[in-house]
Design a protein around this motif. Sequence first.
Motif, PDB file in Angstrom:
ATOM      1  N   VAL A  32     -14.725  25.218  17.694  1.00 35.49           N
ATOM      2  CA  VAL A  32     -14.426  26.366  16.847  1.00 35.49           C
ATOM      3  C   VAL A  32     -14.524  25.908  15.398  1.00 35.49           C
ATOM      4  CG1 VAL A  32     -12.702  28.094  16.212  1.00 35.49           C
ATOM      5  CG2 VAL A  32     -12.919  27.366  18.603  1.00 35.49           C
ATOM      6  N   PRO A  34     -15.978  27.331  11.156  1.00 39.29           N
ATOM      7  CA  PRO A  34     -16.428  28.472  10.356  1.00 39.29           C
ATOM      8  C   PRO A  34     -17.943  28.640  10.432  1.00 39.29           C
ATOM      9  CG  PRO A  34     -15.481  26.753   8.952  1.00 39.29           C
ATOM     10  CD  PRO A  34     -15.399  26.274  10.357  1.00 39.29           C
ATOM     11  N   LEU A  79     -17.108  35.846  14.609  1.00 37.58           N
ATOM     12  CA  LEU A  79     -16.138  36.835  15.047  1.00 37.58           C
ATOM     13  C   LEU A  79     -15.288  37.292  13.863  1.00 37.58           C
ATOM     14  CD1 LEU A  79     -14.913  34.929  18.217  1.00 37.58           C
ATOM     15  CD2 LEU A  79     -16.514  36.841  18.141  1.00 37.58           C
ATOM     16  N   CYS A  81     -12.273  37.763  11.554  1.00 39.41           N
ATOM     17  CA  CYS A  81     -11.102  36.890  11.482  1.00 39.41           C
ATOM     18  C   CYS A  81     -10.146  37.242  10.343  1.00 39.41           C
ATOM     19  CB  CYS A  81     -11.532  35.433  11.368  1.00 39.41           C
ATOM     20  SG  CYS A  81     -12.461  35.060   9.884  1.00 39.41           S
ATOM     21  N   GLY A  82     -10.283  38.419   9.740  1.00 39.13           N
ATOM     22  CA  GLY A  82      -9.343  38.806   8.698  1.00 39.13           C
ATOM     23  C   GLY A  82     -10.033  39.377   7.476  1.00 39.13           C
ATOM     24  N   ARG A  89     -13.659  42.407   4.676  1.00 41.34           N
ATOM     25  CA  ARG A  89     -13.601  41.840   6.026  1.00 41.34           C
ATOM     26  C   ARG A  89     -14.377  40.538   6.092  1.00 41.34           C
ATOM     27  NH1 ARG A  89     -14.491  47.057   9.899  1.00 41.34           N
ATOM     28  NH2 ARG A  89     -12.571  48.101   9.300  1.00 41.34           N
ATOM     29  N   GLN A  90     -13.821  39.586   6.830  1.00 39.41           N
ATOM     30  CA  GLN A  90     -14.430  38.270   6.975  1.00 39.41           C
ATOM     31  C   GLN A  90     -14.751  38.008   8.433  1.00 39.41           C
ATOM     32  OE1 GLN A  90     -14.784  36.017   4.085  1.00 39.41           O
ATOM     33  NE2 GLN A  90     -14.652  38.131   3.441  1.00 39.41           N
ATOM     34  N   SER A  91     -15.770  37.227   8.640  1.00 43.54           N
ATOM     35  CA  SER A  91     -16.043  36.722   9.980  1.00 43.54           C
ATOM     36  C   SER A  91     -16.222  35.227   9.866  1.00 43.54           C
ATOM     37  CB  SER A  91     -17.292  37.383  10.562  1.00 43.54           C
ATOM     38  OG  SER A  91     -18.413  37.103   9.764  1.00 43.54           O
ATOM     39  N   GLY A  92     -15.981  34.558  10.940  1.00 41.14           N
ATOM     40  CA  GLY A  92     -16.071  33.106  10.877  1.00 41.14           C
ATOM     41  C   GLY A  92     -16.371  32.515  12.212  1.00 41.14           C
TER      42      GLY A  92
END
Length: 92
Positions: A32, A34, A79, A81-82, A89-92
């Motif tokens: 897992v 970023p 995905l 992630c906050g 919106r963020q994905s990481g």
Amino acid sequence: MRRHRQCVQPGAERGRLLRRFRRLFGEVDIIVAPTTPVSPFPWTQLYLEQINGRKTRNYYRWPGLTCVVTLVTNPAIALPCGVDYNGIRQSG
């Protein structure tokens, strides 16, 4: 001769990374990490000029922080992630 080494070295380094990932996957099933180190930036901006106060020289510097996973042909997924400090919106 120097030009030959310059052409061969990136492939050799990629091979070293691939072998390290193979050894690692002998011990773990998933990594897992970023997928991008920064928030989205305007589409009119060619690349990030700086990250955490450090200047970037070109487009290839900022994604280089995370591309090592796919460089050696490992699959990756981003995905949600906050949100960042601006509510984006963020994905990481």
